[in-house]
Design a protein around this motif. Structure first.
Motif, PDB file in Angstrom:
ATOM      1  N   ASN A   1      38.728  30.996  48.905  1.00 46.08           N
ATOM      2  CA  ASN A   1      40.106  31.062  48.415  1.00 46.08           C
ATOM      3  C   ASN A   1      40.291  32.245  47.474  1.00 46.08           C
ATOM      4  OD1 ASN A   1      42.665  30.482  47.105  1.00 46.08           O
ATOM      5  ND2 ASN A   1      42.466  28.433  47.990  1.00 46.08           N
ATOM      6  N   ASN A   2      41.397  32.963  47.656  1.00 42.70           N
ATOM      7  CA  ASN A   2      41.691  34.126  46.815  1.00 42.70           C
ATOM      8  C   ASN A   2      41.969  33.746  45.366  1.00 42.70           C
ATOM      9  OD1 ASN A   2      41.384  36.018  48.873  1.00 42.70           O
ATOM     10  ND2 ASN A   2      43.532  35.833  49.517  1.00 42.70           N
ATOM     11  N   ASP A   3      42.313  32.484  45.125  1.00 36.43           N
ATOM     12  CA  ASP A   3      42.587  32.056  43.745  1.00 36.43           C
ATOM     13  C   ASP A   3      41.352  32.212  42.858  1.00 36.43           C
ATOM     14  OD1 ASP A   3      45.124  31.412  44.529  1.00 36.43           O
ATOM     15  OD2 ASP A   3      44.710  29.268  44.806  1.00 36.43           O
ATOM     16  N   VAL A   4      40.183  32.057  43.443  1.00 35.83           N
ATOM     17  CA  VAL A   4      38.941  32.231  42.679  1.00 35.83           C
ATOM     18  C   VAL A   4      38.817  33.672  42.204  1.00 35.83           C
ATOM     19  CG1 VAL A   4      36.428  32.094  42.787  1.00 35.83           C
ATOM     20  CG2 VAL A   4      37.813  30.394  43.981  1.00 35.83           C
ATOM     21  N   ILE A   5      39.142  34.610  43.092  1.00 33.42           N
ATOM     22  CA  ILE A   5      39.054  36.034  42.742  1.00 33.42           C
ATOM     23  C   ILE A   5      40.098  36.396  41.701  1.00 33.42           C
ATOM     24  CG2 ILE A   5      39.229  38.373  43.684  1.00 33.42           C
ATOM     25  CD1 ILE A   5      38.268  37.284  46.346  1.00 33.42           C
ATOM     26  N   GLU A   6      41.316  35.898  41.873  1.00 34.74           N
ATOM     27  CA  GLU A   6      42.383  36.206  40.929  1.00 34.74           C
ATOM     28  C   GLU A   6      42.062  35.670  39.543  1.00 34.74           C
ATOM     29  OE1 GLU A   6      44.851  38.189  41.452  1.00 34.74           O
ATOM     30  OE2 GLU A   6      44.227  38.478  43.542  1.00 34.74           O
ATOM     31  N   ALA A   7      41.462  34.468  39.484  1.00 35.48           N
ATOM     32  CA  ALA A   7      41.093  33.893  38.184  1.00 35.48           C
ATOM     33  C   ALA A   7      40.033  34.745  37.501  1.00 35.48           C
ATOM     34  CB  ALA A   7      40.581  32.467  38.387  1.00 35.48           C
ATOM     35  N   ALA A   8      39.089  35.269  38.289  1.00 27.30           N
ATOM     36  CA  ALA A   8      38.047  36.124  37.718  1.00 27.30           C
ATOM     37  C   ALA A   8      38.631  37.445  37.228  1.00 27.30           C
ATOM     38  CB  ALA A   8      36.962  36.381  38.766  1.00 27.30           C
ATOM     39  N   ARG A   9      39.599  37.985  37.950  1.00 32.67           N
ATOM     40  CA  ARG A   9      40.239  39.233  37.523  1.00 32.67           C
ATOM     41  C   ARG A   9      41.011  39.042  36.229  1.00 32.67           C
ATOM     42  NH1 ARG A   9      42.458  41.238  43.473  1.00 32.67           N
ATOM     43  NH2 ARG A   9      40.471  42.172  44.169  1.00 32.67           N
ATOM     44  N   VAL A  10      41.656  37.905  36.087  1.00 33.90           N
ATOM     45  CA  VAL A  10      42.390  37.603  34.842  1.00 33.90           C
ATOM     46  C   VAL A  10      41.430  37.569  33.658  1.00 33.90           C
ATOM     47  CG1 VAL A  10      43.708  35.838  33.633  1.00 33.90           C
ATOM     48  CG2 VAL A  10      44.253  36.384  36.008  1.00 33.90           C
ATOM     49  N   ASP A  11      40.202  37.088  33.909  1.00 37.43           N
ATOM     50  CA  ASP A  11      39.197  37.032  32.844  1.00 37.43           C
ATOM     51  C   ASP A  11      38.543  38.383  32.581  1.00 37.43           C
ATOM     52  OD1 ASP A  11      39.651  34.356  32.486  1.00 37.43           O
ATOM     53  OD2 ASP A  11      38.034  33.709  33.843  1.00 37.43           O
ATOM     54  N   GLY A  12      38.958  39.422  33.333  1.00 38.17           N
ATOM     55  CA  GLY A  12      38.449  40.766  33.106  1.00 38.17           C
ATOM     56  C   GLY A  12      37.199  41.124  33.891  1.00 38.17           C
ATOM     57  N   ALA A  13      36.879  40.355  34.916  1.00 37.52           N
ATOM     58  CA  ALA A  13      35.681  40.640  35.716  1.00 37.52           C
ATOM     59  C   ALA A  13      35.915  41.844  36.615  1.00 37.52           C
ATOM     60  CB  ALA A  13      35.323  39.422  36.568  1.00 37.52           C
ATOM     61  N   SER A  14      34.894  42.685  36.747  1.00 38.38           N
ATOM     62  CA  SER A  14      34.980  43.846  37.628  1.00 38.38           C
ATOM     63  C   SER A  14      34.774  43.409  39.074  1.00 38.38           C
ATOM     64  CB  SER A  14      33.914  44.879  37.250  1.00 38.38           C
ATOM     65  OG  SER A  14      32.607  44.338  37.447  1.00 38.38           O
ATOM     66  N   ARG A  15      34.988  44.329  40.006  1.00 39.03           N
ATOM     67  CA  ARG A  15      34.842  43.988  41.417  1.00 39.03           C
ATOM     68  C   ARG A  15      33.399  43.620  41.755  1.00 39.03           C
ATOM     69  NH1 ARG A  15      38.578  48.378  44.770  1.00 39.03           N
ATOM     70  NH2 ARG A  15      40.615  47.652  43.979  1.00 39.03           N
TER      71      ARG A  15
END
Length: 276
Positions: free
Chosen positions: A162-176
């Motif tokens: 699910n893309n929501d997992v990636i979006e949540a990580a991006r909000v937390d400032g995680a890099s690619r």
């Protein structure tokens, strides 16, 4: 009652198929423990009279198998590291990236699956020869650094996340790279383990490419070494077949062990590899 009969028939058929598939390995193992006298008998025996474990030590003396093992291990590890990591990064781009021509490029990657190595080995060989890479580990490893099948399998696995997992990580400032290796890779563990097993088996059993790229004992791998060992005994092959069998058992043993420990991951990955 009918269900019990059906299950009994399925079990019997499964046992028969298993025995048929396992018999060549069993025969190879039994032959590796026989003496020269038993190899000469007109009627072959299904179990040796005496277990000649010394055949394995003798096989090592007939060829530099310690060097062959080292070469095969280095080749396999090198291919594993490059192929898996390149496949992870590329599959991530195709599964979660958003760029022009993504689907068309992926179709080109899939098209590479239908091109056999025998078609491309001539231009690749010429290129590596000009680079001076013949009889080096670079020639054994670099041409196999990418795999279209690995990219396909990982893309399917990443797309199911699910893309929501990636979006949540991006909000937390995680890099690619952090998202890829710390979040997606653990979630795609069954697929990655399957690719590791398949790549290991393919690299460990590789024969054609090492045969073309190497011509010295210091760079030969196990499969090529056994083939040269078989040719070196000439007309005495029948009398030395127990040594050749012993060497072959040593080659397939790591593959069998890896497959046994990773089979559950293979089943899980194949169940999730439908085209999406």
């Amino acid at each position: 009652m009918t269900i019990r009969i059906s299950k009994s028939i399925q079990l019997i058929l499964a046992i028969i198929v298993t025995l048929i598939m396992f018999f060549p390995i069993y025969w190879l193992f039994v032959t590796s423990l026989k003496s020269t006298a038993e190899l000469r008998t007109a009627v072959p025996s299904f179990w040796p009279e005496v277990l000649n474990w010394s055949n394995y030590a003798t096989a090592f003396k007939k060829a530099p198998f310690d060097r062959f093992f080292l070469n095969t291990t280095l080749q396999t590890v090198g291919i594993l590291i490059l192929q898996i990591n390149i496949a992870i990064i590329t599959a991530f781009a195709f599964a979660k990236g958003n760029f022009w021509g993504k689907d068309k490029l992926f179709l080109l990657v899939l098209a590479a699956l239908i091109v056999p190595d025998q078609v491309t080995f001539v231009p690749v060989y010429v290129m590596l020869a000009k680079l001076g890479w013949l009889n080096t580990f670079a020639a054994l490893i670099v041409p196999h650094a990418t795999s279209a099948y690995a990219i396909f399998l990982l893309r399917q696995s990443f797309k199911s996340i699910n893309n929501d997992v990636i979006e949540a990580a991006r909000v937390d400032g995680a890099s690619r790279l952090h998202i890829l290796y710390k979040i997606l890779v653990p979630m795609a563990k069954p697929t990655i383990m399957t690719l590791i097993v398949l790549t290991f088996i393919s690299s460990w059993n590789s024969y054609f490419w090492p045969l073309i790229m190497t011509n010295t004992d210091t760079m030969r791998v196990l499969t090529v070494g056994i083939a040269f060992m078989r040719e070196s005994v000439g007309g005495d092959e029948a009398l030395n077949f127990h040594y050749i069998s012993a060497a072959s058992i040593m080659v397939i043993l790591p593959i069998v062990l890896v497959f046994i420990f990773a089979q559950k991951h293979i089943v899980a990955a194949m169940a999730n590899s439908t085209f999406k």
